[in-house]
Design an enzyme around this catalytic site. Structure first.
Site, PDB file in Angstrom:
ATOM      1  N   CYS A  21      -7.936  -1.293  23.574  1.00 59.35           N
ATOM      2  CA  CYS A  21      -9.112  -1.363  22.703  1.00 59.35           C
ATOM      3  C   CYS A  21      -8.798  -2.153  21.443  1.00 59.35           C
ATOM      4  CB  CYS A  21      -9.556   0.047  22.269  1.00 59.35           C
ATOM      5  SG  CYS A  21      -9.842   1.207  23.602  1.00 59.35           S
ATOM      6  N   ASP A  24     -10.459 -32.896  -8.576  1.00 55.31           N
ATOM      7  CA  ASP A  24     -11.880 -32.927  -8.241  1.00 55.31           C
ATOM      8  C   ASP A  24     -12.723 -32.669  -9.485  1.00 55.31           C
ATOM      9  OD1 ASP A  24     -14.019 -32.709  -5.950  1.00 55.31           O
ATOM     10  OD2 ASP A  24     -14.374 -30.991  -7.279  1.00 55.31           O
TER      11      ASP A  24
END
Length: 494
Positions: free
Chosen positions: A34, A436
């Site tokens: 599981c 930037d």
């Protein structure tokens, strides 16, 4: 993590979905495996065993749980965080390289021998490349069986199996039912090459910058925002496709139209990569929140992802087109290349018209036809020749640092272009672009150092998640990339 027994037990007992995909719980009494968040009552700790991959659990003789469907859990974030050979191999396997080229082809792309690769994967994942690819084929086959009315033979070959017998044996072994019984449990429809599925993710997820960035920078004809979904064309190994991706509260709705269903698992992997859905936002936000300058940004919109790309070569070309020009101008340049050199496609559900041109196609263009400065023409032509010849490799299995070094050697490639490609095409979560303009504006507003060297020194505390810090810093600006698109967005169509 699977080797830390007590930590795994605590995660299972808490049904902590954050660890889905990190490890798999095998129940010794039922022989079922599981995901950690399985809704059933957790077994006693003495009846638990843990595996690092679904393939390892399957090889140990466990079958997939019918309730939690562990094969459909988000992928481990490790494979997107790391750049070592195991992580690169996992990205290539997800992209379908083993099915197309076999294990020798996978090893060759990584620069290792088959034996070396097998040894490393077994040591970390408990399964070799064939078993890992088989687990992926099982997941793809389940999806096709349960959602389509394709004949089982077509499902087998579309999933990557070499024979119907291997397909039947795998489905029975992994899911403990026959393909026919599996179809009876699903909701099949006659999709004729198109299907809808749910892409899971680890919560939280902030869709604003993720979809906002993709749409605001989208190339007309290749990308669009239509009816609340981001849509784009996909160049795939056996043909082409169109993906429609819509953010939902607990998943991303993915509609795929493919010319060849053998490309299904590759298309899914590339869509997940595009949206950074295998990230661990809790770990990322916890580290970034520790910086007082970022605390309020993270608390306001937790779970920001890094918008990536489905085609690294395409993004590298677009990064060059976007050098020192506005977003609108970059889109215009890219649209011209698409109309002139892209491959036309039919889009019956929207307004997409082309695949983005390949580097080989762009290598044939006349530089004089490009409406840009001569120096940038030279940069673009040099790049596409390097990509077309294979001199530079930006694909799923690429070495991030080697690719950086090769890009930096090209004329016209400065730190901004290299790191932008590293962040969005290569997927390096620690890529950083201190030069930037948007980052510098954000630094000023937040009282951070504005000089590239000083800001980089400050950002050392954000490692290894600096690419995510970039998303939070960009969020301080009022730009379309920061907002979930409306129907009046640049790339929108009613």
């Amino acid at each position: 993590m699977h080797e830390d027994f007590e930590r795994c037990v605590r995660a299972v007992q808490a049904k902590d979905s954050r660890f889905d995909g990190w490890f798999y719980t095998a129940v010794l009494t039922t022989r079922i495996y599981c995901r950690p968040s399985c809704p059933v009552v957790p077994p006693k700790p003495e009846n638990m065993s843990f595996y690092p991959s679904a393939a390892a659990a399957q090889q140990a003789g466990f079958r997939a749980c019918k309730r939690c469907r562990p094969d459909a859990s988000p992928g481990s974030p490790q494979w997107n965080e790391r750049a070592d050979v195991v992580a690169r191999a996992m990205r290539l396997i997800a992209d379908g390289v083993v099915d197309r080229e076999g294990v020798p082809g996978l090893a060759a792309q990584l620069g290792y021998s088959v034996r070396q690769l097998q040894r490393q994967l077994l040591a970390e994942l408990g399964a070799g490349p064939l078993a890992l690819a088989r687990a992926q084929r099982a997941q793809t086959s389940r999806l096709l069986i349960e959602t389509t009315m394709l004949p089982m033979a077509e499902v087998a070959f579309a999933s990557g199996f070499a024979s119907v017998r291997a397909f039947n044996d795998t489905v029975r072994e992994v899911f403990a039912v026959t393909p026919t019984e599996l179809r009876a449990r699903g909701k099949p429809t006659n999709t004729q090459g198109s299907l809808t599925l749910r892409l899971p993710f680890r919560a939280p997820l902030c869709p604003d910058n993720l979809f906002g960035h993709l749409v605001a920078t989208g190339v007309p004809g290749v990308e669009e925002w239509r009816g609340g979904a981001y849509r784009r064309t996909l160049r795939l190994p056996h043909g082409h496709g169109i993906a429609s991706l819509r953010p939902m509260p607990d998943h991303v709705e993915c509609r795929l139209s493919l010319t060849d269903l053998r490309d299904l698992s590759t298309a899914i992997a590339r869509c997940r990569w595009l949206l950074d859905l295998d990230a661990d936002p809790v770990a990322v936000d916890e580290l970034l929140r520790a910086d007082p300058a970022l605390t309020s940004l993270v608390d306001k919109d937790p779970g920001r992802r890094v918008p990536r790309t489905t085609d690294p070569d395409e993004f590298a070309v677009r990064a060059v087109l976007g050098q020192q020009v506005s977003t609108k101008a970059a889109r215009t340049h890219a649209a011209r290349l698409v109309r002139a050199h892209g491959e036309p496609v039919q889009d019956h559900g929207g307004g997409l018209t082309h695949l983005f041109p390949t580097p080989a196609a762009l290598a044939q263009l006349d530089p004089e036809t490009l409406a840009m400065p001569r120096s940038r023409r030279s940069t673009l032509i040099t790049l596409v020749h390097a990509l077309a010849s294979g001199e530079i490799e930006l694909g799923a299995g690429s070495d991030w640092q080697r690719a950086r070094a090769q890009l930096a050697e090209l004329p016209g490639f400065g730190p901004w272009t290299v790191e932008t490609i590293a962040m969005r095409a290569l997927g390096d979560p620690d890529a950083f672009i201190p030069t930037d303009l948007g980052i510098r504006y954000a630094a000023t507003e937040l009282g951070l150092p504005t000089g590239p060297a000083a800001l980089t020194a400050h950002a050392a505390a954000w490692r290894p998640w600096r690419a995510y810090a970039v998303q939070y810093l960009w969020a301080t600006g009022d730009h379309p990339i920061n907002h979930l698109p409306g129907e009046d967005s640049p790339c929108s169509t009613p």
